[in-house]
Scaffold this motif. Structure first.
Motif, mmCIF file in Angstrom:
data_model
loop_
_atom_site.group_PDB
_atom_site.id
_atom_site.type_symbol
_atom_site.label_atom_id
_atom_site.label_comp_id
_atom_site.label_asym_id
_atom_site.label_seq_id
_atom_site.Cartn_x
_atom_site.Cartn_y
_atom_site.Cartn_z
ATOM 1 N N ILE A 112 0.921 -1.204 -0.005
ATOM 2 C CA ILE A 112 0.035 0.049 -0.121
ATOM 3 C C ILE A 112 0.788 1.125 -0.084
ATOM 4 N N HIS A 113 0.668 2.118 -1.031
ATOM 5 C CA HIS A 113 1.455 3.447 -0.950
ATOM 6 C C HIS A 113 0.812 4.432 0.080
ATOM 7 N N ILE A 114 1.666 4.940 0.757
ATOM 8 C CA ILE A 114 1.539 5.771 1.790
ATOM 9 C C ILE A 114 1.893 7.306 1.592
ATOM 10 N N GLY A 115 2.365 7.651 0.217
ATOM 11 C CA GLY A 115 2.606 9.115 0.072
ATOM 12 C C GLY A 115 3.862 9.638 0.731
ATOM 13 N N MET A 116 3.514 10.644 1.600
ATOM 14 C CA MET A 116 4.500 11.466 2.287
ATOM 15 C C MET A 116 5.464 12.262 1.521
ATOM 16 N N ASP A 117 4.996 12.670 0.394
ATOM 17 C CA ASP A 117 5.871 13.390 -0.454
ATOM 18 C C ASP A 117 5.731 14.990 -0.131
ATOM 19 N N GLU A 118 4.517 15.415 0.111
ATOM 20 C CA GLU A 118 4.093 16.919 0.133
ATOM 21 C C GLU A 118 4.002 17.434 1.480
ATOM 22 N N ILE A 119 4.661 17.073 2.674
ATOM 23 C CA ILE A 119 4.425 17.611 3.954
ATOM 24 C C ILE A 119 5.347 18.877 3.978
ATOM 25 N N PRO A 120 4.779 19.916 4.336
ATOM 26 C CA PRO A 120 5.226 21.122 4.158
ATOM 27 C C PRO A 120 6.267 21.295 5.456
ATOM 28 N N ARG A 121 7.522 21.867 5.176
ATOM 29 C CA ARG A 121 8.425 22.235 6.456
ATOM 30 C C ARG A 121 7.508 23.020 7.582
ATOM 31 N N GLY A 122 7.729 22.670 8.796
ATOM 32 C CA GLY A 122 7.025 23.112 9.824
ATOM 33 C C GLY A 122 5.419 22.718 9.975
ATOM 34 N N ALA A 123 5.183 21.838 9.461
ATOM 35 C CA ALA A 123 3.911 21.257 9.556
ATOM 36 C C ALA A 123 3.497 20.699 11.006
ATOM 37 N N TRP A 124 4.534 20.153 11.646
ATOM 38 C CA TRP A 124 4.396 19.571 12.853
ATOM 39 C C TRP A 124 5.166 20.189 14.028
ATOM 40 N N SER A 125 6.461 20.942 13.621
ATOM 41 C CA SER A 125 7.296 21.361 14.884
ATOM 42 C C SER A 125 8.285 22.498 14.032
ATOM 43 N N GLU A 126 8.490 23.643 14.808
ATOM 44 C CA GLU A 126 9.562 24.530 14.167
ATOM 45 C C GLU A 126 10.826 23.913 14.329
#
Length: 157
Positions: free
Chosen positions: A42-56
């Motif tokens: 199954i393909h999970i992607g994970m290629d377009e998570i912007p920097r800083g989405a979860w933490s600085e």
């Protein structure tokens, strides 16, 4: 507020620190595994998570991404499925090279070093260089040429 994705959306990524994320993923991926019984994965992607989405803090963000990738790999492996993902899913320690079934990295960027290094590390690699394989790219340098420039300014031919 928060970081914007490459498409301009804000807040469009799951939060690996939130327990609700894993409840959601378990529900969705359980259904996906059932709908697609093929043995590959199954393909999970994970290629377009912007920097800083979860933490600085880049180290904290990398740890959260690794936690998410590891959880997904384990969840899928327990169901006999390999984790498939864009090369960004393999940046850092989250995906275990020794896990079975073997994870497959989809190398899409113009720089082929990731593919070579991932294969040397023992991952399965699928080459899908966007600058050759995506049909929505511009074919020339003329302003009137139709197409997008997200993977290359022109086709490298």
């Amino acid at each position: 507020g928060g970081p914007r994705s490459v498409q301009g959306f804000q807040g469009n990524v799951l939060d690996p620190a939130a327990p609700a994320t894993y409840t959601f993923l378990e529900a969705v991926f359980s259904e996906v595994v059932e709908l697609f019984p093929a043995p590959l994965g199954i393909h999970i992607g994970m290629d377009e998570i912007p920097r800083g989405a979860w933490s600085e803090d880049s180290a904290e963000e990398a740890a959260l991404k690794a936690r998410l990738a590891s959880w997904l790999q384990q969840f899928l492996a327990l169901r006999g499925k390999a984790l498939l993902g864009w090369e960004e899913a393999f940046y850092g320690p989250g995906v275990d090279v020794a896990a079975q079934p073997q994870a497959l990295a989809f190398a899409w960027k113009e720089d082929e070093r990731f593919a070579v290094n991932a294969a040397a590390a023992g991952y399965g690699v699928v080459l899908c260089p966007a600058h050759f394989l995506y049909l929505d790219l511009v074919e020339g340098t003329d302003f009137e040429d139709r197409g997008l420039y997200w993977a290359a300014t022109t086709l490298p031919v």
